[in-house]
Design an enzyme around this catalytic site. Structure first.
Site, PDB file in Angstrom:
ATOM      1  N   HIS A   1       0.838  -1.216   0.000  1.00 48.21           N
ATOM      2  CA  HIS A   1       0.000   0.000   0.000  1.00 48.21           C
ATOM      3  C   HIS A   1       0.867   1.258   0.000  1.00 48.21           C
ATOM      4  CE1 HIS A   1      -2.712  -2.787   2.587  1.00 48.21           C
ATOM      5  NE2 HIS A   1      -2.906  -3.024   1.283  1.00 48.21           N
TER       6      HIS A   1
ATOM      7  N   TYR B   1       0.081   0.311  15.358  1.00 48.90           N
ATOM      8  CA  TYR B   1       0.500   1.401  14.486  1.00 48.90           C
ATOM      9  C   TYR B   1      -0.479   2.556  14.529  1.00 48.90           C
ATOM     10  CZ  TYR B   1      -2.441   0.123  10.409  1.00 48.90           C
ATOM     11  OH  TYR B   1      -3.475  -0.127   9.548  1.00 48.90           O
TER      12      TYR B   1
END
Ligand SMILES: Cc1cn([C@H]2C[C@H](O)[C@@H](COP(=O)(O)OP(=O)(O)O[C@H]3O[C@H](C)C(=O)[C@H](O)[C@H]3O)O2)c(=O)[nH]c1=O
Length: 190
Positions: A69, A135
């Site tokens: 990504h 994250y």
């Protein structure tokens, strides 16, 4: 051999090895005592990039690959809570001094480091064994900022240590590298 292409976060810092421009890696200090341990994950003063607005936690099973990504707006900021990740990075920014640079980085919960990934650095997360990733992102989740391409596109130059990873439906049907570049450049800031 593929394994030789994978660098530990500690070795990248110790040997001052080149990483894509704007990628920040920081060793985290763990305080152990008889109860367990304590590690600070984020301090604004560390100056690792835009401030996180949202935190996420992902459990990944063995042989899972998330990606590849890239984003136009948001920075990813990640560390391992359990297990190990092979983080693949590849710079797609036309004006970057590290355009085209690729890197496979081993992140381990047993040797805590945090990594900040700026916009325009394509990335994938491979987990050979079950793992937990923490994250943060600098913008709230917005599907329109989720660009990507096939995890094994040759242009990424990422020798992943896997042949047939478990992918999401989105990543299974991801488009070409050139389509990702065109998509990113159509609205990029960097
Ligand atoms: C990212 C995100 C996802 N979701 C939901 C959407 C899906 O139902 C589910 C899994 O999302 P996704 O398949 O996008 O997760 P990954 O494949 O791990 O991708 C994520 O981690 C890789 C490495 C990236 O770089 C992406 O930015 C990010 O999308 O969580 C949310 O509810 N909020 C969120 O912020």
């Amino acid at each position: 051999m593929i394994i030789d292409a994978i660098l530990t976060a500690r070795s990248v810092l110790a040997e001052h090895l080149p990483v894509p421009d704007g990628v920040r890696i920081r060793s985290l200090r763990t305080h152990k005592d008889t109860r367990g341990d304590f590690t600070e994950l984020f301090r604004d003063e560390w100056d690792l990039g835009p401030r996180p607005l949202q935190w996420n936690m992902t459990h990944s099973n063995a042989n899972v690959l998330r990606g590849v990504h890239t984003h136009r707006w948001h920075t990813d900021y990640l560390a391992m809570a359990a297990g190990e990740m092979i983080l693949g990075l590849h710079d797609i920014r036309p004006r970057s001094p590290t355009l085209g640079v690729s890197l496979l980085l081993r992140l381990q919960a047993e040797d805590l480091h945090v990594v900040a990934i700026p916009v325009g650095v394509a990335h994938g997360f491979y987990f050979a064994e079950p793992a937990i990733t923490l994250y943060a992102v600098s913008h709230y989740f917005d599907g329109s900022d989720e660009l990507g391409c096939r995890w094994n596109a040759p242009e990424l130059d990422l020798p992943w240590p896997c042949d047939d990873p478990l992918l999401s439906e989105r990543d299974t049907t991801a488009g070409s590298y050139s389509a990702m570049i065109a998509d990113w450049q159509s609205g990029a800031r960097a």
